[in-house]
Write a protein that holds these residues in place. Structure first.
Motif, PDB file in Angstrom:
ATOM      1  N   ALA A 183       0.837  -1.201   0.000  1.00 26.88           N
ATOM      2  CA  ALA A 183       0.000   0.000   0.000  1.00 26.88           C
ATOM      3  C   ALA A 183       0.869   1.247   0.000  1.00 26.88           C
ATOM      4  CB  ALA A 183      -0.936  -0.005   1.215  1.00 26.88           C
ATOM      5  N   ILE A 184       1.916   1.232   0.803  1.00 28.14           N
ATOM      6  CA  ILE A 184       2.830   2.378   0.861  1.00 28.14           C
ATOM      7  C   ILE A 184       3.531   2.561  -0.483  1.00 28.14           C
ATOM      8  CG2 ILE A 184       4.929   3.268   1.955  1.00 28.14           C
ATOM      9  CD1 ILE A 184       3.901   1.825   4.545  1.00 28.14           C
ATOM     10  N   ALA A 185       3.958   1.461  -1.091  1.00 26.71           N
ATOM     11  CA  ALA A 185       4.629   1.538  -2.390  1.00 26.71           C
ATOM     12  C   ALA A 185       3.697   2.120  -3.451  1.00 26.71           C
ATOM     13  CB  ALA A 185       5.124   0.162  -2.809  1.00 26.71           C
ATOM     14  N   THR A 186       2.430   1.730  -3.436  1.00 24.58           N
ATOM     15  CA  THR A 186       1.455   2.266  -4.379  1.00 24.58           C
ATOM     16  C   THR A 186       1.324   3.776  -4.206  1.00 24.58           C
ATOM     17  OG1 THR A 186       0.207   0.205  -4.460  1.00 24.58           O
ATOM     18  CG2 THR A 186      -0.978   2.204  -5.082  1.00 24.58           C
ATOM     19  N   ALA A 187       1.193   4.219  -2.973  1.00 27.20           N
ATOM     20  CA  ALA A 187       1.048   5.647  -2.703  1.00 27.20           C
ATOM     21  C   ALA A 187       2.308   6.418  -3.097  1.00 27.20           C
ATOM     22  CB  ALA A 187       0.723   5.872  -1.235  1.00 27.20           C
ATOM     23  N   LEU A 188       3.471   5.843  -2.827  1.00 30.25           N
ATOM     24  CA  LEU A 188       4.725   6.517  -3.166  1.00 30.25           C
ATOM     25  C   LEU A 188       4.869   6.727  -4.668  1.00 30.25           C
ATOM     26  CD1 LEU A 188       7.225   4.833  -0.694  1.00 30.25           C
ATOM     27  CD2 LEU A 188       6.467   7.216  -0.675  1.00 30.25           C
ATOM     28  N   ARG A 189       4.351   5.796  -5.441  1.00 33.64           N
ATOM     29  CA  ARG A 189       4.429   5.937  -6.901  1.00 33.64           C
ATOM     30  C   ARG A 189       3.567   7.091  -7.410  1.00 33.64           C
ATOM     31  NH1 ARG A 189       4.415   0.237  -6.696  1.00 33.64           N
ATOM     32  NH2 ARG A 189       2.180   0.162  -7.074  1.00 33.64           N
ATOM     33  N   HIS A 190       2.574   7.512  -6.613  1.00 35.66           N
ATOM     34  CA  HIS A 190       1.636   8.534  -7.054  1.00 35.66           C
ATOM     35  C   HIS A 190       1.814   9.884  -6.358  1.00 35.66           C
ATOM     36  CE1 HIS A 190      -0.339   4.805  -8.315  1.00 35.66           C
ATOM     37  NE2 HIS A 190      -0.709   5.544  -9.333  1.00 35.66           N
ATOM     38  N   GLN A 191       2.799  10.008  -5.509  1.00 38.56           N
ATOM     39  CA  GLN A 191       2.992  11.274  -4.791  1.00 38.56           C
ATOM     40  C   GLN A 191       4.091  12.099  -5.419  1.00 38.56           C
ATOM     41  OE1 GLN A 191       4.375  11.374  -0.815  1.00 38.56           O
ATOM     42  NE2 GLN A 191       6.439  10.880  -1.374  1.00 38.56           N
ATOM     43  N   GLU A 192       4.097  13.354  -5.033  1.00 32.89           N
ATOM     44  CA  GLU A 192       5.198  14.234  -5.409  1.00 32.89           C
ATOM     45  C   GLU A 192       6.055  14.410  -4.170  1.00 32.89           C
ATOM     46  OE1 GLU A 192       3.632  17.682  -7.339  1.00 32.89           O
ATOM     47  OE2 GLU A 192       2.435  16.473  -8.703  1.00 32.89           O
ATOM     48  N   GLU A 193       6.692  15.533  -3.996  1.00 27.90           N
ATOM     49  CA  GLU A 193       7.622  15.742  -2.895  1.00 27.90           C
ATOM     50  C   GLU A 193       6.950  15.980  -1.544  1.00 27.90           C
ATOM     51  OE1 GLU A 193      11.042  15.570  -2.907  1.00 27.90           O
ATOM     52  OE2 GLU A 193      10.749  14.742  -4.900  1.00 27.90           O
ATOM     53  N   ASP A 194       5.740  16.433  -1.518  1.00 25.16           N
ATOM     54  CA  ASP A 194       5.062  16.841  -0.298  1.00 25.16           C
ATOM     55  C   ASP A 194       4.653  15.636   0.549  1.00 25.16           C
ATOM     56  OD1 ASP A 194       3.580  18.086   1.650  1.00 25.16           O
ATOM     57  OD2 ASP A 194       2.095  18.929   0.279  1.00 25.16           O
ATOM     58  N   ASN A 195       5.127  15.582   1.810  1.00 23.27           N
ATOM     59  CA  ASN A 195       4.782  14.481   2.705  1.00 23.27           C
ATOM     60  C   ASN A 195       3.297  14.426   3.014  1.00 23.27           C
ATOM     61  OD1 ASN A 195       7.280  13.184   3.175  1.00 23.27           O
ATOM     62  ND2 ASN A 195       7.892  14.843   4.536  1.00 23.27           N
ATOM     63  N   TYR A 196       2.608  15.561   2.920  1.00 23.36           N
ATOM     64  CA  TYR A 196       1.176  15.564   3.199  1.00 23.36           C
ATOM     65  C   TYR A 196       0.384  14.886   2.092  1.00 23.36           C
ATOM     66  CZ  TYR A 196       1.272  18.263   7.473  1.00 23.36           C
ATOM     67  OH  TYR A 196       1.472  18.653   8.770  1.00 23.36           O
TER      68      TYR A 196
END
Length: 64
Positions: free
Chosen positions: A22-35
């Protein structure tokens, strides 16, 4: 990966038991912002609204 993001991921894994996939999926779709990471997890149905609140509470306490 930045140190702050590593701390957030550690919290997600150890405190909320969010699976690595789940974390890997989200990381693939995020930019630099931790929020963005918590919102992406929620948008994809990978965390509950209660967990999302817990994540934002942790982020506030961790001074992100």
């Amino acid at each position: 990966m930045h140190a702050k993001q590593a701390q957030l991921i550690k919290f997600l894994k150890w405190e909320l038991s969010i699976p690595d996939s789940a974390i890997a999926t989200a990381l693939r779709h995020q930019e630099e912002d931790n929020y963005q990471l918590p919102m992406i997890l929620w948008q994809y149905g990978l965390v509950t609204l209660k967990q999302l609140d817990q994540i934002f509470d942790w982020l506030k306490m961790a001074s992100f």
